[in-house]
Design a protein around this motif. Structure first.
Motif: not given
Length: 314
Positions: A10-13, A52, A201
């Motif tokens: 995952k893209n944490n932002n 994401c 994940e």
């Protein structure tokens, strides 16, 4: 371990999440000479969004290198006939200057999804869990995105096993029976450490799974645990550009068998096929053994006949 696995980091932002993936698998068995074939697999991946996703990961239960992986969008994206053939729809491709993203529209000019052309900086290779993980870095977009890569490695050969028929000596001289076993996200076939990594994940369910098996028309599908839904003839003049270096011979007719699943966590395809494998060596050996057996039986029967005559005279 025999199964492919697919998941993402995952893209944490970005708080969004992708729940499902649509997968297209094309397993090719291209005849290159008598009794010799080239196997490779093309994998299409369609995601609802990628803003994401930091890394998209695909595990294969075999070790291979980066040189065995290639983006194949470049093989078809500038040929609208091929685009339509691959998706089996009347699509139009809209390219953008200085971009690796191509927009796909239907005949009414309605936008459908993007196709992204990967280059070597967009993916990396890891050797883990007695296999290989391809880590793909997709562009961050909230549009639907389609990727397509080709795996040309020992993985494809590992899907195949040769079975011996009951009359193996006679039949194996002229034909072979081949078992193709293809699996995706089969938990029981994945390493426990790999499963732990995936659970940390983001897992993906399969909204649609398409599996195409491309083989010579001289090969016969004799059994399958799930019925195929269609079979079509591939036009060589159209598909040679897509296949690339493994060009389809003018002397061969290639058939595409199609299986499909929907809304599953995993799926597997098991195919049993038979094809001719005779050559002058196997035919010569077969005829020689047949000749020796004939001579043996003739000599034995003559001896027994003479012995029987002598017994009757007595």
């Amino acid at each position: 371990m025999k199964s492919i696995a697919i998941w993402y980091n995952k893209n944490n932002n970005n708080p969004n999440k992708v729940e499902q993936v649509e997968l297209h698998f094309n397993l090719w068995k291209v005849p290159i000479s008598k009794n010799h074939f080239k196997r490779f697999i093309d994998i299409g991946i369609k995601l609802d969004r990628t803003d994401c996703i930091e890394k998209l990961n695909i595990y294969f239960p075999a070790k291979f290198d980066k040189e065995n992986v290639a983006d194949i969008v470049r093989n078809f994206i500038n040929d609208n006939d091929l685009v339509c053939a691959i998706f089996n729809e009347n699509y139009k491709t809209i390219s953008q200057p200085n971009s690796k993203i191509f927009k796909i529209q239907n005949q009414d000019d309605e936008y459908l999804f993007d196709i992204y052309q990967l280059d070597e900086t967009d993916y990396a290779i890891q050797h883990k869990y007695n296999g290989t993980i391809i880590n793909i870095t997709p562009p961050h977009t909230n549009n639907k995105l389609y990727l397509r890569i080709r795996i040309d490695s020992v993985y494809c050969d590992s899907l195949i096993s040769i079975q011996k028929p009951s009359n193996s000596f006679i039949q194996s001289a002229f034909s072979k029976i081949e078992l193709t076993d293809f699996r995706v996200n089969e938990v029981r076939d994945l390493d426990n450490s790999l499963l732990e990594e995936i659970s940390r994940e983001c897992q993906l369910k399969i909204s649609k799974g398409h599996f195409f098996y491309m083989i010579s028309s001289n090969e016969e599908i004799i059994n399958h645990h799930v019925p195929f839904i269609s079979c079509r003839n591939l036009e060589k003049n159209k598909w040679n550009k897509y296949v690339g270096d493994n060009s389809l011979s003018d002397n061969e007719t290639i058939l595409a068998y199609h299986w499909k699943v929907k809304d599953v966590s995993d799926f597997d395809i098991l195919i049993k096929s038979k094809f001719e494998s005779n050559n002058w060596l196997t035919i010569g050996v077969y005829l020689l053994v047949l000749f020796l057996l004939t001579v043996f039986f003739n000599l034995t029967s003559s001896y027994l006949f003479d012995l029987l005559k002598q017994t009757i005279k007595r």
